[in-house]
Write a protein that holds these residues in place. Sequence first.
Motif, PDB file in Angstrom:
ATOM      1  N   ARG A 108      40.803  28.652  35.736  1.00 51.93           N
ATOM      2  CA  ARG A 108      40.001  28.955  36.932  1.00 51.93           C
ATOM      3  C   ARG A 108      38.922  29.968  36.598  1.00 51.93           C
ATOM      4  N   GLY A 109      37.819  29.875  37.299  1.00 49.97           N
ATOM      5  CA  GLY A 109      36.777  30.883  37.184  1.00 49.97           C
ATOM      6  C   GLY A 109      37.257  32.176  37.823  1.00 49.97           C
ATOM      7  N   ILE A 110      36.726  33.278  37.402  1.00 48.24           N
ATOM      8  CA  ILE A 110      37.159  34.588  37.907  1.00 48.24           C
ATOM      9  C   ILE A 110      36.998  34.680  39.423  1.00 48.24           C
ATOM     10  N   ASP A 111      35.913  34.144  39.971  1.00 47.89           N
ATOM     11  CA  ASP A 111      35.711  34.216  41.417  1.00 47.89           C
ATOM     12  C   ASP A 111      36.662  33.293  42.178  1.00 47.89           C
ATOM     13  N   ASP A 112      37.123  32.217  41.537  1.00 53.15           N
ATOM     14  CA  ASP A 112      38.078  31.304  42.172  1.00 53.15           C
ATOM     15  C   ASP A 112      39.441  31.956  42.366  1.00 53.15           C
ATOM     16  N   LEU A 113      39.788  32.904  41.518  1.00 47.15           N
ATOM     17  CA  LEU A 113      41.124  33.500  41.566  1.00 47.15           C
ATOM     18  C   LEU A 113      41.402  34.199  42.894  1.00 47.15           C
ATOM     19  N   ALA A 114      40.390  34.803  43.479  1.00 46.82           N
ATOM     20  CA  ALA A 114      40.591  35.558  44.720  1.00 46.82           C
ATOM     21  C   ALA A 114      41.004  34.668  45.888  1.00 46.82           C
ATOM     22  N   SER A 115      40.734  33.368  45.806  1.00 46.39           N
ATOM     23  CA  SER A 115      41.050  32.476  46.919  1.00 46.39           C
ATOM     24  C   SER A 115      42.367  31.721  46.732  1.00 46.39           C
ATOM     25  N   ILE A 116      43.106  32.035  45.684  1.00 48.80           N
ATOM     26  CA  ILE A 116      44.344  31.313  45.381  1.00 48.80           C
ATOM     27  C   ILE A 116      45.556  32.065  45.919  1.00 48.80           C
ATOM     28  N   THR A 117      46.507  31.296  46.452  1.00 49.92           N
ATOM     29  CA  THR A 117      47.828  31.827  46.783  1.00 49.92           C
ATOM     30  C   THR A 117      48.820  31.058  45.936  1.00 49.92           C
ATOM     31  N   LEU A 118      49.633  31.773  45.179  1.00 51.35           N
ATOM     32  CA  LEU A 118      50.685  31.128  44.397  1.00 51.35           C
ATOM     33  C   LEU A 118      51.948  31.117  45.238  1.00 51.35           C
ATOM     34  N   MET A 119      52.530  29.956  45.400  1.00 51.70           N
ATOM     35  CA  MET A 119      53.770  29.799  46.158  1.00 51.70           C
ATOM     36  C   MET A 119      54.846  29.348  45.183  1.00 51.70           C
ATOM     37  N   SER A 120      56.070  29.754  45.442  1.00 44.27           N
ATOM     38  CA  SER A 120      57.166  29.341  44.582  1.00 44.27           C
ATOM     39  C   SER A 120      58.432  29.154  45.391  1.00 44.27           C
ATOM     40  N   PHE A 145      58.391  32.157  48.550  1.00 44.99           N
ATOM     41  CA  PHE A 145      57.562  33.357  48.560  1.00 44.99           C
ATOM     42  C   PHE A 145      56.179  32.995  48.065  1.00 44.99           C
ATOM     43  N   GLY A 146      55.226  33.851  48.385  1.00 43.89           N
ATOM     44  CA  GLY A 146      53.859  33.617  47.961  1.00 43.89           C
ATOM     45  C   GLY A 146      53.217  34.880  47.423  1.00 43.89           C
ATOM     46  N   ILE A 147      52.260  34.696  46.553  1.00 47.99           N
ATOM     47  CA  ILE A 147      51.477  35.804  46.011  1.00 47.99           C
ATOM     48  C   ILE A 147      50.010  35.489  46.274  1.00 47.99           C
ATOM     49  N   ALA A 148      49.398  36.266  47.136  1.00 42.88           N
ATOM     50  CA  ALA A 148      47.967  36.111  47.409  1.00 42.88           C
ATOM     51  C   ALA A 148      47.214  36.818  46.292  1.00 42.88           C
ATOM     52  N   VAL A 149      46.584  36.053  45.427  1.00 46.46           N
ATOM     53  CA  VAL A 149      45.920  36.622  44.257  1.00 46.46           C
ATOM     54  C   VAL A 149      44.784  37.551  44.683  1.00 46.46           C
ATOM     55  N   GLY A 150      44.133  37.264  45.801  1.00 48.88           N
ATOM     56  CA  GLY A 150      43.075  38.143  46.300  1.00 48.88           C
ATOM     57  C   GLY A 150      43.582  39.540  46.608  1.00 48.88           C
ATOM     58  N   ARG A 151      44.779  39.635  47.163  1.00 48.35           N
ATOM     59  CA  ARG A 151      45.377  40.944  47.448  1.00 48.35           C
ATOM     60  C   ARG A 151      45.712  41.674  46.139  1.00 48.35           C
ATOM     61  N   VAL A 152      46.251  40.943  45.169  1.00 53.15           N
ATOM     62  CA  VAL A 152      46.552  41.541  43.859  1.00 53.15           C
ATOM     63  C   VAL A 152      45.254  42.014  43.215  1.00 53.15           C
ATOM     64  N   TRP A 153      44.197  41.226  43.375  1.00 50.72           N
ATOM     65  CA  TRP A 153      42.858  41.582  42.861  1.00 50.72           C
ATOM     66  C   TRP A 153      42.457  42.959  43.371  1.00 50.72           C
ATOM     67  N   ARG A 154      42.585  43.168  44.688  1.00 52.77           N
ATOM     68  CA  ARG A 154      42.184  44.453  45.276  1.00 52.77           C
ATOM     69  C   ARG A 154      43.071  45.587  44.777  1.00 52.77           C
ATOM     70  N   GLU A 155      44.358  45.339  44.562  1.00 54.45           N
ATOM     71  CA  GLU A 155      45.250  46.363  44.026  1.00 54.45           C
ATOM     72  C   GLU A 155      44.805  46.771  42.621  1.00 54.45           C
ATOM     73  N   VAL A 156      44.482  45.788  41.795  1.00 57.94           N
ATOM     74  CA  VAL A 156      44.046  46.069  40.426  1.00 57.94           C
ATOM     75  C   VAL A 156      42.711  46.800  40.439  1.00 57.94           C
ATOM     76  N   GLU A 157      41.781  46.382  41.285  1.00 56.20           N
ATOM     77  CA  GLU A 157      40.489  47.077  41.399  1.00 56.20           C
ATOM     78  C   GLU A 157      40.694  48.543  41.747  1.00 56.20           C
ATOM     79  N   GLY A 158      41.555  48.800  42.719  1.00 55.13           N
ATOM     80  CA  GLY A 158      41.832  50.176  43.127  1.00 55.13           C
ATOM     81  C   GLY A 158      42.418  50.994  41.997  1.00 55.13           C
ATOM     82  N   SER A 159      43.340  50.396  41.251  1.00 60.92           N
ATOM     83  CA  SER A 159      43.957  51.105  40.121  1.00 60.92           C
ATOM     84  C   SER A 159      42.949  51.393  39.023  1.00 60.92           C
ATOM     85  N   LEU A 160      42.124  50.411  38.698  1.00 56.48           N
ATOM     86  CA  LEU A 160      41.171  50.572  37.594  1.00 56.48           C
ATOM     87  C   LEU A 160      40.015  51.498  37.933  1.00 56.48           C
TER      88      LEU A 160
END
Length: 190
Positions: A108-120, A145-160
């Motif tokens: 996936r392109g980097i910008d596509d990642l923010a719109s993905i939700t991983l479900m398992s 359960f699901g992981i909203a990659v966009g939310r993880v993106w914002r967490e990583v941005e805040g940390s970095l």
Amino acid sequence: MSANPADSVAPQPRQAMLFGDPLEGLNEDETGYRGPVACSAAGITYRQLDYWARTGLLQPSVRAARGSGSQRLYSFRDILVLKVVKKLLDAGVSLQQVRQAVTQLGNRGIDDLASITLMSDGASVYECTSSDEVIDLLQGGQGVFGIAVGRVWREVEGSLAELPVERRDEDDTVIDDLAERRRRRHRSVS
């Protein structure tokens, strides 16, 4: 891994950080984060990071290790995927399924990642790009359960935002900001 590729929608634009985007303008090919910084931002141990790099789960895309004492450099995208990997493993997803998820995310392109939700469902990982796909999985009893990659993106941005970034020189040596400031100060005193 995709839930229903025919129903995919155009990616939503990424929301900027509240007080500006400190990561904006960084060239992903020339800047990166050392292992300890990547660990801190992803919430993993250095031992995990090293093991995942050595086993090929996730190789650093800015600079790989080249013998004893060399430093790996991880891009923002690498750190985002590291954090997603940790979340999947913490949820009990098998390493085999995590590897497949990492491969799919890598396509996936980097910008596509923010719109993905991983479900398992604990056994398989599904990639959803729309709320309809998430609902279809839940109605079919597949999503636990699901992981909203966009939310993880914002967490990583805040940390970095609080951690040091480094850049590569033309000869592929790493120059960190602190060392560069010391060199300039030493030259001006001499």
